[in-house]
Motif scaffolding. Structure first.
Motif, short mmCIF file in Angstrom:
data_model
loop_
_atom_site.label_atom_id
_atom_site.label_comp_id
_atom_site.label_asym_id
_atom_site.label_seq_id
_atom_site.Cartn_x
_atom_site.Cartn_y
_atom_site.Cartn_z
N PHE A 108 31.65 41.00 31.54
CA PHE A 108 32.16 39.68 31.91
C PHE A 108 33.25 39.85 32.97
N TYR A 109 33.20 39.00 33.98
CA TYR A 109 34.12 39.06 35.11
C TYR A 109 35.23 38.05 34.85
N ARG A 110 36.36 38.55 34.36
CA ARG A 110 37.47 37.68 33.98
C ARG A 110 38.79 38.30 34.44
N ASP A 111 39.82 37.46 34.55
CA ASP A 111 41.16 37.96 34.86
C ASP A 111 41.70 38.78 33.70
N LYS A 112 41.37 38.34 32.46
CA LYS A 112 41.77 39.07 31.27
C LYS A 112 40.60 39.94 30.80
N GLU A 113 40.88 41.17 30.46
CA GLU A 113 39.82 42.08 30.01
C GLU A 113 39.16 41.54 28.74
N ILE A 114 37.83 41.54 28.75
CA ILE A 114 37.06 41.13 27.57
C ILE A 114 36.59 42.40 26.86
N ARG A 225 26.76 33.95 37.69
CA ARG A 225 26.97 35.24 38.33
C ARG A 225 28.45 35.45 38.59
N THR A 226 28.84 36.69 38.84
CA THR A 226 30.25 36.98 39.11
C THR A 226 30.69 36.25 40.38
N SER A 227 31.79 35.53 40.26
CA SER A 227 32.32 34.78 41.40
C SER A 227 33.78 34.43 41.11
N GLU A 228 34.40 33.79 42.07
CA GLU A 228 35.77 33.31 41.87
C GLU A 228 35.83 31.83 42.25
N THR A 229 36.63 31.09 41.53
CA THR A 229 36.74 29.67 41.79
C THR A 229 38.22 29.25 41.71
N ILE A 230 38.51 28.08 42.23
CA ILE A 230 39.89 27.57 42.19
C ILE A 230 40.01 26.63 41.00
N LEU A 231 40.92 26.95 40.07
CA LEU A 231 41.16 26.12 38.89
C LEU A 231 42.66 25.84 38.79
N ASN A 232 43.02 24.56 38.85
CA ASN A 232 44.44 24.17 38.82
C ASN A 232 45.25 24.88 39.90
N GLY A 233 44.62 25.03 41.07
CA GLY A 233 45.31 25.61 42.21
C GLY A 233 45.35 27.13 42.21
N GLU A 234 44.74 27.76 41.22
CA GLU A 234 44.75 29.22 41.16
C GLU A 234 43.33 29.77 41.23
N ARG A 235 43.20 30.94 41.86
CA ARG A 235 41.90 31.60 41.95
C ARG A 235 41.58 32.29 40.63
N VAL A 236 40.43 31.95 40.04
CA VAL A 236 40.06 32.46 38.72
C VAL A 236 38.72 33.18 38.78
N LYS A 237 38.63 34.34 38.13
CA LYS A 237 37.37 35.09 38.06
C LYS A 237 36.48 34.48 36.98
N GLN A 238 35.16 34.48 37.25
CA GLN A 238 34.23 33.96 36.26
C GLN A 238 32.87 34.64 36.43
N GLY A 239 32.00 34.52 35.39
CA GLY A 239 30.64 35.03 35.49
C GLY A 239 30.40 36.29 34.67
N PHE A 240 29.16 36.76 34.78
CA PHE A 240 28.70 37.92 34.02
C PHE A 240 27.87 38.80 34.96
N ASP A 241 28.19 40.08 35.01
CA ASP A 241 27.52 41.01 35.92
C ASP A 241 26.32 41.65 35.22
N ARG A 242 25.14 41.05 35.39
CA ARG A 242 23.94 41.55 34.71
C ARG A 242 23.55 42.94 35.20
N ASP A 243 23.67 43.18 36.51
CA ASP A 243 23.33 44.50 37.03
C ASP A 243 24.18 45.58 36.37
N LYS A 244 25.47 45.31 36.26
CA LYS A 244 26.38 46.25 35.61
C LYS A 244 25.96 46.50 34.17
#
Length: 339
Positions: A108-114, A225-244
């Motif tokens: 999982f592509y997140r700011d916090k380690e899953i 898919r792994t990407s980044e988006t803007i949430l409440n003015g901050e860039r946030v990591k999201q998605g799941f890396d299937r290849d990985k």
């Protein structure tokens, strides 16, 4: 290693609850004594009953809409070669799945380690697999099955006096079609529902869409898919890396059990075959002689008709290459090679 990830089916098949899906996974326990039944397991527990699985998955759906999958299904199907390597041992399969779910969490592509402690999942071993309409053997037998069914209807009509004909000759034609059908198992034509021979241990995993705190969504869906988006003015990591995840899955198995994976068994090979078949075959032709021979044997056992692997690129004409690509692709899809 063949691994699929699919969302909960919505609509008329699987509704909001996980009950229908869990009941489906209980099919091998039907008619078995209690002490012989295969129960669910998790990362830290064994012998979990089906009702607890339903209760915990159904309760972990906070803020999901009616059209959101509440859980995902992961099927882990080792190839015949992989199962043979581990002695078809159910306990080794379970240990592998527990390691696999660590790589699932890490994908999982997140700011916090899953980690796997964040994931709510239950898994169940199954020992049998049956042929379905999707299997290439069933599809290629279908024209013969249709003709046999037509002849059986004619025999029934003759017996009921609705038609004229020689029942003996009609039966002879049915016997001939049974012999001519291209795919058989133990001398019988392969049909949907027939149990597959050989080692067939595989594991179904039901994993909640929400994390164990029921606060955050953890979706491995293909559209996330792994990407980044803007949430409440901050860039946030999201998605799941299937290849990985898929690459780590086979690396985990190989490291855990000392399995030496041939090129045609790798996830990398499957990607090449899909996206660049010319490079796939160039790589295949460039393997050392012993690995090339091992690849040929794997393909042969998977039902791919490879009379000989050409010794150079010039011998591999485009038409022959595409024919081989089709055959290998079918073997991969049915998990016979097990990529």
């Amino acid at each position: 290693m063949y691994i699929s990830i699919t969302p909960q089916k919505l609509g008329s098949t699987y509704k909001g609850s996980a009950r229908d899906f869990v009941n489906y996974l209980e099919k091998e326990n039907e008619g078995s004594a209690t002490q012989e039944q295969e129960l669910f397991f998790s990362q830290t527990e064994n012998d979990i009953d089906a009702q607890r699985v339903i209760t915990e998955i159904d309760a972990n759906t906070s803020k999901l809409s009616k059209r959101d999958p509440k859980f995902y299904s992961i099927v882990v199907s080792p190839s015949q070669a992989e199962l043979k390597h581990i002695g078809n041992d159910p306990e080794k399969m379970k240990r592998y799945v527990r390691e696999l779910m660590k790589t699932y969490a890490a994908s999982f592509y997140r700011d916090k380690e899953i980690t796997v402690r964040d994931v709510l999942y239950f898994a169940k071993l199954e020992r049998e697999r049956t042929y379905s309409d999707k299997d290439s053997a069933v599809k290629e037998n279908q024209p013969f099955a249709s003709r046999i069914l037509e002849l059986q209807h004619r025999i029934r009509a003759v017996r009921q006096g609705r038609s004229e004909g020689n029942i003996g000759k009609l039966k002879e034609r049915i016997d001939a079609l049974e012999r001519e059908a291209p795919h058989k198992q133990n001398g019988k034509r392969i049909v949907p529902g027939m149990k597959k021979d050989g080692h067939q241990n595989h594991i179904h995993i039901i994993v909640s869409r929400k994390d164990v705190t029921n606060s955050h969504s953890l979706s491995p869906g293909s559209k996330f898919r792994t990407s980044e988006t803007i949430l409440n003015g901050e860039r946030v990591k999201q998605g799941f890396d299937r290849d990985k995840f898929y690459r780590a899955a086979e690396k985990t198995f190989d490291g855990q059990f000392g399995y030496r994976r041939n090129f045609v068994e790798t996830y990398h090979a499957r990607n090449l075959l899909d996206k660049n078949p010319k490079l796939f075959f160039a790589t295949l032709l460039g393997l050392p002689a012993n690995e090339k021979q091992a690849a040929k044997q794997l393909l042969f056992r998977a039902g791919v008709k490879v009379p000989s692997i050409p010794t150079n690129k010039a011998q591999l004409a485009y038409k022959a290459m595409m024919k081989l690509k089709k055959g290998i692709g079918k073997a991969m899809e049915s998990s016979t090679i097990g990529i």
